[in-house]
Design a protein around this motif. Structure first.
Motif, PDB file in Angstrom:
ATOM      1  N   MET A 102       0.874  -1.335  -0.006  1.00 32.52           N
ATOM      2  CA  MET A 102       0.057  -0.051  -0.118  1.00 32.52           C
ATOM      3  C   MET A 102       1.042   1.348  -0.155  1.00 32.52           C
ATOM      4  O   MET A 102       2.079   1.128   0.382  1.00 32.52           O
ATOM      5  CB  MET A 102      -0.933  -0.028   1.469  1.00 32.52           C
ATOM      6  N   LEU A 103       0.174   2.348  -0.380  1.00 32.09           N
ATOM      7  CA  LEU A 103       0.920   3.616  -0.405  1.00 32.09           C
ATOM      8  C   LEU A 103      -0.065   4.756   0.288  1.00 32.09           C
ATOM      9  O   LEU A 103      -1.225   4.493  -0.009  1.00 32.09           O
ATOM     10  CB  LEU A 103       1.745   4.114  -1.585  1.00 32.09           C
ATOM     11  N   VAL A 104       0.288   5.714   0.557  1.00 34.58           N
ATOM     12  CA  VAL A 104      -0.453   6.734   0.956  1.00 34.58           C
ATOM     13  C   VAL A 104      -0.257   8.213  -0.027  1.00 34.58           C
ATOM     14  O   VAL A 104       1.034   8.621  -0.189  1.00 34.58           O
ATOM     15  CB  VAL A 104      -0.410   7.252   2.543  1.00 34.58           C
ATOM     16  N   VAL A 105      -1.067   8.675  -0.708  1.00 25.13           N
ATOM     17  CA  VAL A 105      -1.027   9.711  -1.391  1.00 25.13           C
ATOM     18  C   VAL A 105      -1.059  10.975  -0.699  1.00 25.13           C
ATOM     19  O   VAL A 105      -2.204  11.184  -0.012  1.00 25.13           O
ATOM     20  CB  VAL A 105      -1.855   9.754  -2.785  1.00 25.13           C
ATOM     21  N   PRO A 106      -0.013  11.933  -0.618  1.00 28.89           N
ATOM     22  CA  PRO A 106      -0.384  13.040   0.357  1.00 28.89           C
ATOM     23  C   PRO A 106      -1.703  13.894  -0.044  1.00 28.89           C
ATOM     24  O   PRO A 106      -1.981  13.924  -1.203  1.00 28.89           O
ATOM     25  CB  PRO A 106       0.903  13.854   0.204  1.00 28.89           C
ATOM     26  N   PRO A 107      -2.008  14.769   0.981  1.00 28.66           N
ATOM     27  CA  PRO A 107      -3.238  15.483   0.794  1.00 28.66           C
ATOM     28  C   PRO A 107      -2.873  16.674  -0.427  1.00 28.66           C
ATOM     29  O   PRO A 107      -3.879  17.167  -1.161  1.00 28.66           O
ATOM     30  CB  PRO A 107      -3.378  16.358   1.901  1.00 28.66           C
ATOM     31  N   ALA A 108      -1.773  16.952  -0.540  1.00 23.93           N
ATOM     32  CA  ALA A 108      -1.481  18.304  -1.588  1.00 23.93           C
ATOM     33  C   ALA A 108      -1.193  17.535  -3.134  1.00 23.93           C
ATOM     34  O   ALA A 108      -0.888  18.264  -3.904  1.00 23.93           O
ATOM     35  CB  ALA A 108      -0.169  18.960  -1.131  1.00 23.93           C
ATOM     36  N   SER A 109      -1.190  16.265  -3.208  1.00 25.83           N
ATOM     37  CA  SER A 109      -0.906  15.550  -4.500  1.00 25.83           C
ATOM     38  C   SER A 109      -2.151  15.327  -5.156  1.00 25.83           C
ATOM     39  O   SER A 109      -3.222  14.574  -4.875  1.00 25.83           O
ATOM     40  CB  SER A 109      -0.015  14.377  -4.288  1.00 25.83           C
ATOM     41  N   GLU A 110      -2.137  15.318  -6.646  1.00 26.98           N
ATOM     42  CA  GLU A 110      -3.096  14.857  -7.213  1.00 26.98           C
ATOM     43  C   GLU A 110      -3.033  13.281  -7.944  1.00 26.98           C
ATOM     44  O   GLU A 110      -3.795  13.048  -8.545  1.00 26.98           O
ATOM     45  CB  GLU A 110      -3.110  15.846  -8.491  1.00 26.98           C
ATOM     46  N   GLY A 111      -1.881  12.763  -7.490  1.00 23.56           N
ATOM     47  CA  GLY A 111      -1.853  11.425  -7.780  1.00 23.56           C
ATOM     48  C   GLY A 111      -0.508  11.407  -8.670  1.00 23.56           C
ATOM     49  O   GLY A 111       0.508  12.113  -8.347  1.00 23.56           O
ATOM     50  N   TYR A 112       0.020  10.223  -9.075  1.00 21.86           N
ATOM     51  CA  TYR A 112       0.768   9.725  -9.581  1.00 21.86           C
ATOM     52  C   TYR A 112       0.906   9.311 -11.144  1.00 21.86           C
ATOM     53  O   TYR A 112       0.004   8.276 -11.260  1.00 21.86           O
ATOM     54  CB  TYR A 112       1.912   9.016  -8.729  1.00 21.86           C
ATOM     55  N   GLU A 113       1.705   9.510 -11.991  1.00 14.41           N
ATOM     56  CA  GLU A 113       1.728   8.995 -13.409  1.00 14.41           C
ATOM     57  C   GLU A 113       2.246   7.329 -13.423  1.00 14.41           C
ATOM     58  O   GLU A 113       3.033   7.271 -12.495  1.00 14.41           O
ATOM     59  CB  GLU A 113       2.530   9.769 -14.424  1.00 14.41           C
ATOM     60  N   ALA A 114       1.784   6.831 -14.368  1.00 16.17           N
ATOM     61  CA  ALA A 114       2.392   5.626 -14.565  1.00 16.17           C
ATOM     62  C   ALA A 114       3.740   5.549 -14.581  1.00 16.17           C
ATOM     63  O   ALA A 114       4.337   6.330 -15.387  1.00 16.17           O
ATOM     64  CB  ALA A 114       1.688   4.855 -15.742  1.00 16.17           C
TER      65      ALA A 114
END
Length: 375
Positions: A354-366
């Motif tokens: 699992m991972l946690v996406v921080p509140p300020a991030s819109e996510g991560y690209e492939a």
């Protein structure tokens, strides 16, 4: 509906940590009972291992110089060479061990059939560990691979920290049928893996007074309490009200999805974490609040996260930390997202990391490299 006060998870964890003055008192346990537990002090070996030169094989202990020029055609006589087993300390004056097939016995007389050089068949002092080796730092966990060295050094017990954690399931339905508790056994396993001495208390009913009474009793026997369920805004959700009766609610509402109804406070001088009842929300509450609190109590150093490459894009909304469940991909170091935010139990069962996406991030690209944690 989200709770009225939604707090950034990092800020919430810092406020919770401020409730915990420091690690629990250390206890000395037998080495076999201490595996996986955080060490309370640095673990130093008191001597070199082995302390003296020892035989690395079965054979005849001798001075290599006594075999100079020896061969099957010109055997060299050996005077007073004792037989040793692998692991035996070498007698004074011996610096080599010849195997049985390189020595002929003629009654009491021994004849070397091969020339030895100093160190043949010998494990020198300190070969396994030098003097005063720092085997583990305080806060690191004792591992099974440490046991052989501890046995060689004669160390039978070590000082560790093992916080006591009590889980309080909440719900009239759980009181009627404990098997309906979906979260308690799940968290019990996570706590045990962290080295906690954890147990599930008898469930409390869906009323503040029952919850408060159970919290007061649990605080007398635990270093940390986790309530399970009843954290939302439903008419039967009274975990926060029960904590307010028993002590004080300091935070109710976490800026995370899942896990948004997580909270914490204190009762009976002990920190209390309000964990949602759904396993996915509970996992978020564990990862963001409960586990950091437990590590503060145990003095455990955090494990190094694993880096992995995303097989697919992860989209996330600004403002909330989002938990993402992952499984291993077809290539080494590749992970595939299973679910983000709303986490079905089937995805939780299939997840390997699992991972946690921080509140300020819109996510991560492939293809992005991210830090993940094994489940």
């Amino acid at each position: 509906m989200l709770p009225l006060h939604v707090t950034d998870p990092a800020l919430a964890a810092a406020r919770l940590e401020a409730l915990i003055p420091g690690p629990v008192a250390p206890a000395r346990l037998a080495v076999g009972e201490s595996l996986g537990l955080p060490l309370a002090t640095d673990l130093l070996l008191p001597q070199a291992l082995p302390a003296r030169d020892t035989a690395a094989r079965d054979g005849w202990a001798l001075c290599a110089a006594d075999t100079a020029g020896a061969s099957a055609y010109a055997p060299a006589p050996l005077a007073g060479a004792p037989w040793v087993e692998a692991g035996d300390t070498l007698p004074s004056g011996a610096d080599a061990v010849l195997p049985a097939f390189e020595v002929e016995e003629h009654g009491p007389l021994l004849m070397a059939l091969a020339e030895a050089v100093p160190g043949d068949g010998v494990q020198p002092a300190g070969a396994d560990a030098p003097l005063a080796l720092l085997l583990r730092h305080a806060g690191q966990r004792l591992r099974a691979a440490d046991l052989p060295l501890l046995a060689m050094a004669g160390i039978a017990s070590v000082a560790v920290r093992r916080p006591r954690v009590a889980l309080l399931p909440i719900g009239d339905e759980i009181m009627a049928s404990p098997i309906l508790d979906r979260t308690g056994p799940f968290l019990l396993h996570l706590l045990a893996a962290e080295g906690a001495e954890a147990r599930i208390l008898p469930p409390a009913g869906d009323d503040p007074a029952s919850i408060a009474e159970a919290l007061r009793a649990g605080a007398a026997e635990a270093d940390l309490l986790l309530t399970l369920g009843g954290t939302g805004l439903g008419r039967r959700d009274h975990a926060a009200a029960g904590l307010a009766l028993a002590g004080e609610v300091l935070l109710h509402g976490l800026g995370a999805w899942p896990g948004h109804s997580t909270g914490f406070g204190h009762a009976g001088g002990r920190p209390v974490i309000l964990v949602p009842g759904h396993p996915a929300d509970a996992l978020a509450g564990w990862l963001l609040l409960a586990r950091p609190a437990l590590r503060r109590l145990s003095g455990a150093l955090p494990a190094a996260p694993r880096r992995a490459r995303l097989g697919r894009k992860i989209a996330s909304g600004i403002g909330l930390a989002e938990l993402v469940l992952l499984r291993r991909g077809a290539e080494p170091d590749l992970v595939e997202p299973l679910a983000t935010g709303t986490l079905p139990l089937s995805a939780l069962a299939a997840a390997e990391a699992m991972l946690v996406v921080p509140p300020a991030s819109e996510g991560y690209e492939a293809g992005r490299w991210v830090e993940v944690e094994e489940i």
